[in-house]
Design an enzyme around this catalytic site. Structure first.
Site, PDB file in Angstrom:
ATOM      1  N   CYS A 113      26.282  31.764  31.977  1.00  0.00           N
ATOM      2  CA  CYS A 113      25.894  30.955  33.147  1.00  0.00           C
ATOM      3  C   CYS A 113      24.388  30.953  33.394  1.00  0.00           C
ATOM      4  O   CYS A 113      23.884  30.126  34.144  1.00  0.00           O
ATOM      5  CB  CYS A 113      26.624  31.450  34.385  1.00  0.00           C
ATOM      6  N   HIS A 253      23.199  28.978  40.611  1.00  0.00           N
ATOM      7  CA  HIS A 253      24.355  28.755  39.740  1.00  0.00           C
ATOM      8  C   HIS A 253      25.596  28.631  40.628  1.00  0.00           C
ATOM      9  O   HIS A 253      25.790  29.401  41.551  1.00  0.00           O
ATOM     10  CB  HIS A 253      24.491  29.926  38.769  1.00  0.00           C
ATOM     11  N   ASN A 283      32.745  26.027  38.429  1.00  0.00           N
ATOM     12  CA  ASN A 283      31.730  26.723  37.635  1.00  0.00           C
ATOM     13  C   ASN A 283      31.658  26.086  36.246  1.00  0.00           C
ATOM     14  O   ASN A 283      32.570  26.238  35.448  1.00  0.00           O
ATOM     15  CB  ASN A 283      32.112  28.207  37.546  1.00  0.00           C
TER      16      ASN A 283
HETATM   17  N1  ACO Z   1      45.299  32.833  43.582  1.00  0.00           N
HETATM   18  C1  ACO Z   1      45.876  33.739  44.379  1.00  0.00           C
HETATM   19  N2  ACO Z   1      45.624  35.061  44.305  1.00  0.00           N
HETATM   20  C2  ACO Z   1      44.738  35.473  43.364  1.00  0.00           C
HETATM   21  C3  ACO Z   1      44.091  34.571  42.491  1.00  0.00           C
HETATM   22  C4  ACO Z   1      44.413  33.202  42.616  1.00  0.00           C
HETATM   23  N3  ACO Z   1      43.846  32.264  41.845  1.00  0.00           N
HETATM   24  N4  ACO Z   1      43.258  35.277  41.681  1.00  0.00           N
HETATM   25  C5  ACO Z   1      43.378  36.567  42.025  1.00  0.00           C
HETATM   26  N5  ACO Z   1      44.271  36.696  43.036  1.00  0.00           N
HETATM   27  C6  ACO Z   1      44.692  37.909  43.729  1.00  0.00           C
HETATM   28  C7  ACO Z   1      44.504  39.157  42.893  1.00  0.00           C
HETATM   29  O1  ACO Z   1      45.599  39.362  42.044  1.00  0.00           O
HETATM   30  C8  ACO Z   1      44.397  40.211  43.962  1.00  0.00           C
HETATM   31  O2  ACO Z   1      45.698  40.551  44.416  1.00  0.00           O
HETATM   32  P1  ACO Z   1      46.078  42.078  44.828  1.00  0.00           P
HETATM   33  O3  ACO Z   1      45.175  42.373  45.995  1.00  0.00           O
HETATM   34  O4  ACO Z   1      47.510  41.959  45.158  1.00  0.00           O
HETATM   35  O5  ACO Z   1      45.771  42.885  43.609  1.00  0.00           O
HETATM   36  C9  ACO Z   1      43.678  39.513  45.113  1.00  0.00           C
HETATM   37  O6  ACO Z   1      43.864  38.096  44.870  1.00  0.00           O
HETATM   38  C10 ACO Z   1      42.201  39.817  45.184  1.00  0.00           C
HETATM   39  O7  ACO Z   1      41.638  39.664  43.868  1.00  0.00           O
HETATM   40  P2  ACO Z   1      40.092  39.844  43.590  1.00  0.00           P
HETATM   41  O8  ACO Z   1      39.852  39.678  42.133  1.00  0.00           O
HETATM   42  O9  ACO Z   1      39.626  41.096  44.268  1.00  0.00           O
HETATM   43  O10 ACO Z   1      39.546  38.569  44.393  1.00  0.00           O
HETATM   44  P3  ACO Z   1      38.065  38.179  44.706  1.00  0.00           P
HETATM   45  O11 ACO Z   1      37.890  37.982  46.147  1.00  0.00           O
HETATM   46  O12 ACO Z   1      37.087  39.069  43.991  1.00  0.00           O
HETATM   47  O13 ACO Z   1      37.967  36.715  44.056  1.00  0.00           O
HETATM   48  C11 ACO Z   1      36.992  35.703  42.081  1.00  0.00           C
HETATM   49  C12 ACO Z   1      38.148  36.536  42.651  1.00  0.00           C
HETATM   50  C13 ACO Z   1      37.044  34.345  42.725  1.00  0.00           C
HETATM   51  C14 ACO Z   1      37.168  35.578  40.575  1.00  0.00           C
HETATM   52  C15 ACO Z   1      35.651  36.391  42.417  1.00  0.00           C
HETATM   53  O14 ACO Z   1      35.748  37.770  42.106  1.00  0.00           O
HETATM   54  C16 ACO Z   1      34.455  35.829  41.696  1.00  0.00           C
HETATM   55  O15 ACO Z   1      34.024  34.732  41.973  1.00  0.00           O
HETATM   56  N6  ACO Z   1      33.808  36.621  40.804  1.00  0.00           N
HETATM   57  C17 ACO Z   1      32.521  36.336  40.223  1.00  0.00           C
HETATM   58  C18 ACO Z   1      32.596  35.287  39.161  1.00  0.00           C
HETATM   59  C19 ACO Z   1      31.202  35.086  38.579  1.00  0.00           C
HETATM   60  O16 ACO Z   1      30.229  34.908  39.272  1.00  0.00           O
HETATM   61  N7  ACO Z   1      31.088  35.165  37.253  1.00  0.00           N
HETATM   62  C20 ACO Z   1      29.798  35.066  36.623  1.00  0.00           C
HETATM   63  C21 ACO Z   1      29.558  33.736  36.115  1.00  0.00           C
HETATM   64  S1  ACO Z   1      30.803  33.187  34.982  1.00  0.00           S
HETATM   65  C22 ACO Z   1      30.125  33.131  33.369  1.00  0.00           C
HETATM   66  O17 ACO Z   1      29.091  33.663  33.099  1.00  0.00           O
HETATM   67  C23 ACO Z   1      30.908  32.431  32.315  1.00  0.00           C
END
Ligand code: ACO
Length: 331
Positions: A113, A253, A283
């Protein structure tokens, strides 16, 4: 010699994948995706549409808007983690050929990214050293081709698209890119990976598509992204004696609205300074920043002399920021 950001172009495929459609593919809801990411929909390339096809469409717009001729371009650098071919030829050489530019320097950069900020820094370095005059930089991704649509933790995030910019030599310091910062921490490489298929984990038999899909430790990546990006943006502003108030467009980003909001709030940016496209494109990795700049341009809000602050974070882990005045040739 200085490097000036002359023009922008972008392309988004027609097909829209909405949150509601994703609820039919994985166990998720529109409400969860909207609340946790700010994403409402993303674009998906046609099956036979390649990363280079999208890159060419964005590049042609950027060149047309630059006021230069295609033949003025002497280097093409493409940022992508979803190249047309994983080993060779590079997507940049495919793009060059499709544009009828078979004699230019062309290569890819892999910085996930953060890719667009990396290619911007490469263009700046080549121009300032006098080696090149007009560099076409591109961020292009067909993320749908490397996304696992059975993994709700990643498939809700990614979309396809491309963005491109022309960076040219100038003697006018006022037009010059002010500063670019790039960095990486390979110790956290396993936070975001396509683990199989390379020499680190070669395929034993036939190539399996799912072996090249993205795996992500989302929550851990999220926390590091907020901390690293805030520090990085504070740092580049301080180093250059620029206050957040002097930034016209903060172009982060577009990974997650909550990350953008946290960094924006820490810097006390006003809403009108923050560029947001995450709701409609999701993204798009290396394409997200140029696609976002293009959005501001097409809304008529990007004016000559406007100062853009770019920042990105992604797989590697990599991150970076840049202070870039918009310096079109035709004012
Ligand atoms: N729908 C419903 N529930 C979900 C989903 C979904 N799509 N995805 C995860 N959950 C659940 C999980 O299983 C978890 O359940 P649990 O509490 O029962 O275990 C709960 O939701 C919380 O999961 P987290 O992973 O802690 O959720 P978070 O608030 O962190 O959101 C996300 C997840 C959106 C992926 C976030 O962590 C994020 O945006 N991360 C950063 C991504 C990023 O910036 N990446 C870098 C760039 S990408 C690249 O370089 C290619």
């Amino acid at each position: 010699m200085y490097a000036a950001f002359r023009s922008i172009g972008a392309y988004a495929p027609e097909k829209i994948l909405s949150n509601d459609e994703l609820t039919k593919m994985v166990d998720t809801t529109d409400e969860w995706i909207t609340k946790r990411t700010g994403i409402k929909e993303r674009r998906i390339a046609a099956e036979n549409e390649t990363t280079s096809d999208m890159a060419v469409k964005a590049a042609e717009k950027a060149i047309e808007r630059s006021g230069l001729n295609k033949s003025d371009i002497d280097m093409i650098v493409v940022a992508t983690i979803s190249p047309d071919y994983f080993n060779m030829p590079s997507t940049a050489t495919v793009v060059a050929h499709k544009m009828g530019l078979d004699k230019v320097t062309a290569f890819d950069i892999s910085a996930a990214c953060t890719g667009f900020i990396y290619v911007l820094s490469v263009a700046k370095a080549f121009i300032e050293s006098g080696m090149k005059k007009n560099v076409l930089i591109v961020g292009a991704e067909k993320m749908s081709a490397i996304t696992d649509y059975t993994d709700r933790g990643t498939c809700i995030l990614f979309g396809d698209g491309a963005g491109a910019a022309v960076i040219s030599a100038t003697e006018n310091k006022e037009e010059a890119i002010v500063d670019i910062h790039t960095a990486a921490d390979g110790s956290l490489g396993d936070f975001l990976m396509t683990p199989d298929g390379g020499t680190g984990n070669p395929h034993k038999n036939e190539l399996k598509a799912e072996a090249s899909f993205i795996q992500m430790k989302g929550n851990e990546t999220f926390k590091i992204a907020v901390r690293t990006l805030t520090n990085d943006v504070v740092d580049i502003l301080k180093t250059n004696n620029i206050t957040p108030n002097e930034v016209t467009h903060f172009v982060p980003h577009q990974a997650n609205y909550r990350i953008i909001k946290a960094v924006g709030d820490a810097l006390k940016f006003r809403d009108e300074q923050v560029v947001l496209t995450v709701a409609k494109y999701g993204n798009t990795s290396g394409a997200s920043i140029p696609m976002a700049i293009n959005e501001v341009y097409e809304q008529g809000k990007l004016k000559a002399g406007d100062l853009m602050l770019l920042d990105a974070f992604g797989g590697g882990l990599t991150w970076g920021s840049a202070l870039v005045p918009f310096s079109p040739l035709t004012k």
